[in-house]
Design an enzyme around this catalytic site. Structure first.
Site, mmCIF file in Angstrom:
data_model
loop_
_atom_site.group_PDB
_atom_site.id
_atom_site.type_symbol
_atom_site.label_atom_id
_atom_site.label_comp_id
_atom_site.label_asym_id
_atom_site.label_seq_id
_atom_site.Cartn_x
_atom_site.Cartn_y
_atom_site.Cartn_z
ATOM 1 N N TYR A 184 13.983 -6.398 1.221
ATOM 2 C CA TYR A 184 14.165 -5.244 0.333
ATOM 3 C C TYR A 184 15.506 -5.255 -0.404
ATOM 4 C CZ TYR A 184 10.121 -3.501 2.765
ATOM 5 O OH TYR A 184 8.858 -3.373 3.277
ATOM 6 N N HIS B 257 0.856 0.709 0.682
ATOM 7 C CA HIS B 257 2.005 0.084 1.348
ATOM 8 C C HIS B 257 3.229 0.018 0.433
ATOM 9 C CE1 HIS B 257 3.642 -1.966 4.791
ATOM 10 N NE2 HIS B 257 4.111 -2.927 4.033
ATOM 11 N N LYS C 216 4.525 -0.765 14.962
ATOM 12 C CA LYS C 216 4.113 -2.140 15.290
ATOM 13 C C LYS C 216 4.805 -2.577 16.571
ATOM 14 C CE LYS C 216 2.738 -4.889 11.312
ATOM 15 N NZ LYS C 216 3.189 -5.853 10.327
ATOM 16 N N ARG D 229 6.029 2.525 1.020
ATOM 17 C CA ARG D 229 7.021 2.155 2.051
ATOM 18 C C ARG D 229 8.083 1.242 1.441
ATOM 19 N NH1 ARG D 229 7.824 0.986 7.781
ATOM 20 N NH2 ARG D 229 7.967 -1.245 8.143
ATOM 21 N N ARG E 26 4.217 3.334 7.845
ATOM 22 C CA ARG E 26 3.114 2.444 7.488
ATOM 23 C C ARG E 26 1.816 3.254 7.477
ATOM 24 N NH1 ARG E 26 6.089 -0.393 11.600
ATOM 25 N NH2 ARG E 26 6.893 -2.400 10.908
ATOM 26 N N HIS F 113 11.370 -2.221 11.994
ATOM 27 C CA HIS F 113 11.275 -3.685 11.960
ATOM 28 C C HIS F 113 11.892 -4.255 13.232
ATOM 29 C CE1 HIS F 113 11.162 -3.929 7.271
ATOM 30 N NE2 HIS F 113 9.956 -3.839 7.795
#
Length: 304
Positions: A278, A243, A168, A246, A144, A269
């Site tokens: 995706y 982004h 994250k 990615r 990211r 994730h």
């Protein structure tokens, strides 16, 4: 008129202690300021769920996307959670409010391998080596923008060809550096600009001698995408952003047959549900699948 200074200060201290990035701190504080301004000076002790819903409704009606509305909801929820943990309040009026449904079926915008090659060819200028490394980390390792921004020199293990990424949810993950990417990363580190402070650990340095900012990366990407689409008529240009690199990484991996769980790990994730976005299929792939069907229909059944 309340200015809620103590509460805002407490929230900032809580976020810093919890390890939120400066970027997240800034955007959460901005959302919370907007929410507090909507209260018309009410004391926080008397704020109810209705006031939060009313704020979120007005935000939605101002024309922002469902995703932005959900982020503002997360900011306010987080704000009250912080105040409860710091024992300033005992109730979270933002808890239990439903998220807006975002468009689940919208395909992510991504570049295929040929487009990616052309995009990387559009990287130019004085800091080409650094910028190329940044884009390779995003398009071939799935980082990211914020993760590239927080990278430090010692996060790269040259011997193991591995990168330690702080993602994250304040989670670390190790991402292998592909053989073809390593020389570009090595070169970028050799050409690393002299930082303004001698103890600056950042892997990527801006021309001002500071850690390359998130906004800086986004601007460099926007300029490169502009060159990449220079020959495309304005009406047909796609809404590319940093982004999307990615997105391209995730799409390529899945198309090459990578396991969904592995892709989830590589992307960092927390939920596999996020990764399933995706698994979009193109029309060409649908047509190819349909063409494999052996269709046998009894003769004389077609009505004339």
């Amino acid at each position: 008129m309340e200015d809620y200074e103590e509460e805002r200060e407490a929230f900032l201290i809580w976020m810093k202690d919890a390890g939120y990035t400066p970027y997240t701190q800034k955007s959460y504080l901005a959302d919370v300021r907007q929410f507090l301004a909507s209260l018309g000076g009410k004391k926080l002790e008397i704020v109810k769920k209705l006031h939060v819903v009313s704020y979120l409704t007005s935000v939605r009606e101002s024309g922002v996307s469902d995703a932005t509305r959900n982020r503002k909801h997360a900011s306010v929820t987080c704000f009250f959670k912080a105040l409860i943990e710091l024992e300033l309040y005992s109730v979270n009026p933002a808890a239990g409010i439903k998220k807006s449904k975002t468009d689940k079926n919208r395909e992510p915008v991504y570049l295929d391998e040929n487009d990616l090659q052309r995009f990387l060819s559009a990287v130019e200028g004085k800091y080409k080596g650094r910028n190329l490394a940044v884009f390779l980390l995003m398009s071939y390792m799935g980082l990211r923008v914020g993760e590239v921004h927080t990278l430090n020199m010692n996060d790269y293990n040259v011997e193991r060809r591995s990168l330690r990424v702080f993602g994250k949810g304040r989670k670390w993950r190790n991402v292998p550096v592909p053989e073809d990417v390593a020389p570009f990363l090595d070169q970028a580190l050799e050409e690393r600009l002299d930082p303004w402070r001698s103890k600056e650990e950042a892997m990527f340095i801006s021309q001002k001698g500071r850690r390359l900012s998130i906004r800086g990366i986004q601007q460099i990407a926007a300029q490169t995408f502009e060159r990449f689409q220079a020959q495309v008529p304005v009406a047909h240009r796609r809404p590319y952003s940093s982004h999307k690199l990615r997105h391209s990484f995730a799409t390529m991996l899945l198309r090459k047959g990578a396991d969904l769980r592995t892709v989830q790990e590589l992307l960092g994730h927390s939920s596999i549900q996020t990764t399933t976005v995706y698994t979009h299929i193109t029309s060409r792939e649908k047509e190819e699948a349909m063409s494999r069907l052996q269709i046998r229909i009894p003769e004389n059944t077609l009505q004339h």
